[in-house]
Design an enzyme around this catalytic site. Sequence first.
Site, PDB file in Angstrom:
ATOM      1  N   TYR A 111      28.277  48.638  37.680  1.00  0.00           N
ATOM      2  CA  TYR A 111      28.584  48.741  39.108  1.00  0.00           C
ATOM      3  C   TYR A 111      27.454  49.569  39.726  1.00  0.00           C
ATOM      4  O   TYR A 111      26.329  49.515  39.245  1.00  0.00           O
ATOM      5  CB  TYR A 111      29.982  49.371  39.259  1.00  0.00           C
ATOM      6  N   LYS A 166      45.858  24.514  31.765  1.00  0.00           N
ATOM      7  CA  LYS A 166      44.537  23.896  31.609  1.00  0.00           C
ATOM      8  C   LYS A 166      43.480  24.970  31.322  1.00  0.00           C
ATOM      9  O   LYS A 166      42.610  24.792  30.458  1.00  0.00           O
ATOM     10  CB  LYS A 166      44.193  23.168  32.909  1.00  0.00           C
ATOM     11  N   ASP A 209      44.999  16.724  38.945  1.00  0.00           N
ATOM     12  CA  ASP A 209      46.294  16.348  39.526  1.00  0.00           C
ATOM     13  C   ASP A 209      46.205  16.087  41.026  1.00  0.00           C
ATOM     14  O   ASP A 209      47.038  16.561  41.801  1.00  0.00           O
ATOM     15  CB  ASP A 209      47.342  17.431  39.217  1.00  0.00           C
ATOM     16  N   ASP A 234      41.804  13.806  35.363  1.00  0.00           N
ATOM     17  CA  ASP A 234      42.802  12.730  35.260  1.00  0.00           C
ATOM     18  C   ASP A 234      42.130  11.364  35.235  1.00  0.00           C
ATOM     19  O   ASP A 234      42.647  10.427  34.645  1.00  0.00           O
ATOM     20  CB  ASP A 234      43.777  12.809  36.432  1.00  0.00           C
ATOM     21  N   ALA A 270      43.349   7.028  36.669  1.00  0.00           N
ATOM     22  CA  ALA A 270      42.870   6.780  35.303  1.00  0.00           C
ATOM     23  C   ALA A 270      42.388   5.344  35.141  1.00  0.00           C
ATOM     24  O   ALA A 270      41.334   5.099  34.542  1.00  0.00           O
ATOM     25  CB  ALA A 270      43.980   7.100  34.301  1.00  0.00           C
ATOM     26  N   ASN A 361      53.327   8.261  30.187  1.00  0.00           N
ATOM     27  CA  ASN A 361      53.925   9.437  29.575  1.00  0.00           C
ATOM     28  C   ASN A 361      55.124   9.905  30.385  1.00  0.00           C
ATOM     29  O   ASN A 361      55.039   9.897  31.603  1.00  0.00           O
ATOM     30  CB  ASN A 361      52.883  10.570  29.489  1.00  0.00           C
TER      31      ASN A 361
END
Lengths: 488, 488
Positions: A111, A166, A209, A234, A270, A361
């Site tokens: 710092y 994730k 998503d 995705d 997808a 899924n």
Amino acid sequence: MPPPQQTVTYRLAVQNLPGMLTRVTEVIDAHEAVIVGSDRLDAQRHVIIRAISVEVRDDVQAAALGADLQGLDGVELLAIDDDVIDAHLGGKIEIANRRAVDNAHDLSLVYTPGVAKICRAIAADPVEAYRLTIKSNAVAVVTDGSAVLGLGDIGPLAALPVMEGKAMLFKSFGDVDAYPILVDDQDPDTFVDTVARIASGFGGINLEDIAAPRCFEIEGKLRQRLDIPVFHDDQHGTAVVALAALLNAAIVVDKPLADLRVVIQGIGSAGVAIANLLAAAGITDLVGVDRDGIIQPTRSKGLDPIRRRLAKQTNPRGLVGGQREALGGADVFIGVSGPESLPVAHLAVMARDPIVFAMANPTPEIHPDVAADHVAVMATGRSDFPNQINNVLCFPGLFRGLLDAAATKVTDEMKVAAAEAIAAIVGDDLAADHVIPSPFDRTVAARVASAVADTARRQGHVRPGSRGSLEEEAAAAAHASARRRIAD
Amino acid sequence: MPPPQQTVTYRLAVQNLPGMLTRVTEVIDAHEAVIVGSDRLDAQRHVIIRAISVEVRDDVQAAALGADLQGLDGVELLAIDDDVIDAHLGGKIEIANRRAVDNAHDLSLVYTPGVAKICRAIAADPVEAYRLTIKSNAVAVVTDGSAVLGLGDIGPLAALPVMEGKAMLFKSFGDVDAYPILVDDQDPDTFVDTVARIASGFGGINLEDIAAPRCFEIEGKLRQRLDIPVFHDDQHGTAVVALAALLNAAIVVDKPLADLRVVIQGIGSAGVAIANLLAAAGITDLVGVDRDGIIQPTRSKGLDPIRRRLAKQTNPRGLVGGQREALGGADVFIGVSGPESLPVAHLAVMARDPIVFAMANPTPEIHPDVAADHVAVMATGRSDFPNQINNVLCFPGLFRGLLDAAATKVTDEMKVAAAEAIAAIVGDDLAADHVIPSPFDRTVAARVASAVADTARRQGHVRPGSRGSLEEEAAAAAHASARRRIAD
């Protein structure tokens, strides 16, 4: 039946007598629930406290099983803990300091006043941020929460647990420092503006998503605006792993990849990405199908701009009709659509040794047990069947490689290289029920990273002057070697 | 002379003979440099490899000292490492997983399918995010890079090392998970829009190194738009710690706080915030001064909207003129302005036992040695003099308390409570050269957190239903007590 959706832990006070634990496990067996772990928390003269973790389908089954355990003579149910909730309390990731700040000297290094020197170095040459800041290893996991798992448009805050998960996978598998960024706006341009304005602190952007077709526009615009890789997992993660599995499946059935006739069902994020990546890998006979049938220019219904472009780029034999017509003579079915949408009868019209990737899924387009006698290679998105198409095989290693190379973008060639690296790991173990490595194979990410970084360098999509560029690598190697000589 | 700005490590091969290390340290002494550490890396029969870390003023001195060491008989200089650069390589913070992801069961708890349950819970009741996600402990450290340290407008990327350092202090002192967010736009409305759109993933916003007067507008608008605390540390952190020091300094000189006549020099972000907070703490006789003199409504020059408002709220005795006129009879001088801007002669016109906080960094408004004979209490921003006014005494504990309470905002009352908590820690050790705790006093953050959280709850600025609200606390306590009873 879908796989168990949750794990609960029963805390029980059990009489300290022979055979008591067996009576407990008999009750659990009777509920067709699976014990995943058991701990003896405490043992006294007359009573043992046990924690037994059990996979159950839902809260209803958990409660029913709990009631039956409580009903056992000599057993008292102390508590039912939800393992999923316990795993989320307070969040799943945290910040860690890479060095200590214990005293004034430490503070002067990390710092003020020391940090000013680093600020000046970056102000003079921004590429120094790739060496001296977290940008060198940071990925933003960005969502608008519009297409979260199978839950749909639940908004960004409710998507945060997925983004944290994730980030955990990024760290655990790729040593990538990923941080969730929630964007509270679903207008594509506003979303793009927002992400572009906060992108400079990151070495890459992983979109997550985001609903189709918005995701295509967002990704395209961000790719144009930013000088760091932008990747919608995705779309492209799924496509990379599907291609990896297909590379090996083609070997299993002994057909050249380029000759495969492939039907892709489901034209969401997808599906479109899979079509594009298979084309980039050299497959020319691709046919897209959605609930209105084959994607082709003359059909009257549901031809949005995405499908119109796909209609031009695919279906070289000019097929018309529905799923059955698409599958006639096809070698491969890739489903990224809805549950139980592929009748077993339709497998009969496919070419010899059909390859079926039923990736919906949690319920696939066709159940593996139903398809078993009619297909040569079967893959799903599920962990409880062989050949799981799981994005975790791609994204941690892919971003590891992009960051290692200080890449400016991600290209189709890098994605193909990632797929080839994943496929190559299977090696001599290749078999119909093993065309893809386990998601927990820890060798995958490093191999993918290396393939991606090499491709990025060969294509020249690396930041000049960064530690990722070839010149710099060479200079660094020479420097390290010189240092070793001095130290010897 | 300003304090040393950096530390370098000399790696030396030194002949293994008596007295050699002394010859090395003599050379370092001759340069008036300070050894902060020394390691013997290797010892062979004829040669010892040593790493000696030395505080130096700048690269020029580092090189000159290196040359003199190399010139010593029996010493070979192997390398000069820059400790500040070494401390920054690859970034100073990283992401850590709070639990392992080693197998499919782990994955089912923290990712799919288990995570869907958490997503649904938050979608149904967003306050669950305060219990089940990182929002419960996350703070965004946000900058546009427009006023970084003493370096000015170097832009957000070059400010990243400061933001990372800040995040380290948040973690180390407050166990707060802070993440740097760089906003590449200096238009206040664009900045506000951007931050507001990504704010939902965080439990608080710490604005950092944003130039005045833009910082006032940005903070005000974000406070209005967001339901989480927004705090510009350069303003309010400085104000809280200055108030803490002043509370104790007033006791040292035996004057009631509310009766103090206070001159604030420097009307930037810190100066305005100090004026506001001292007013909130009950001080009524405040006079602002800048390079154009006393801030008062009749002056012709430089009365921007901020100063116009200050002119109305301060200067109750209607003073006109410059620094000297302001200081006539004043009890306190607080400088957040420029170096050596307070002549020692002006101290003579102050009231008895002057209190001087000369906080310009690294060179104070008046040097403590120059002021020593003329003041009762002296404080600076420097670590190498007594009474360091350091924001690290405030922000980690303040945000710890805000997060613990799941606070919706930060108020003046909470800031005053934080200042009182900091001041109280000095306790019986109170003295003219000890009006404020050491920045490394690890008891500070917890005390500040507790004071802030209590105030937030008392004021009702906590999220209903969150773990921070009083009702929930009581429910949680009852629940824990019930569990303990069961377990006993």
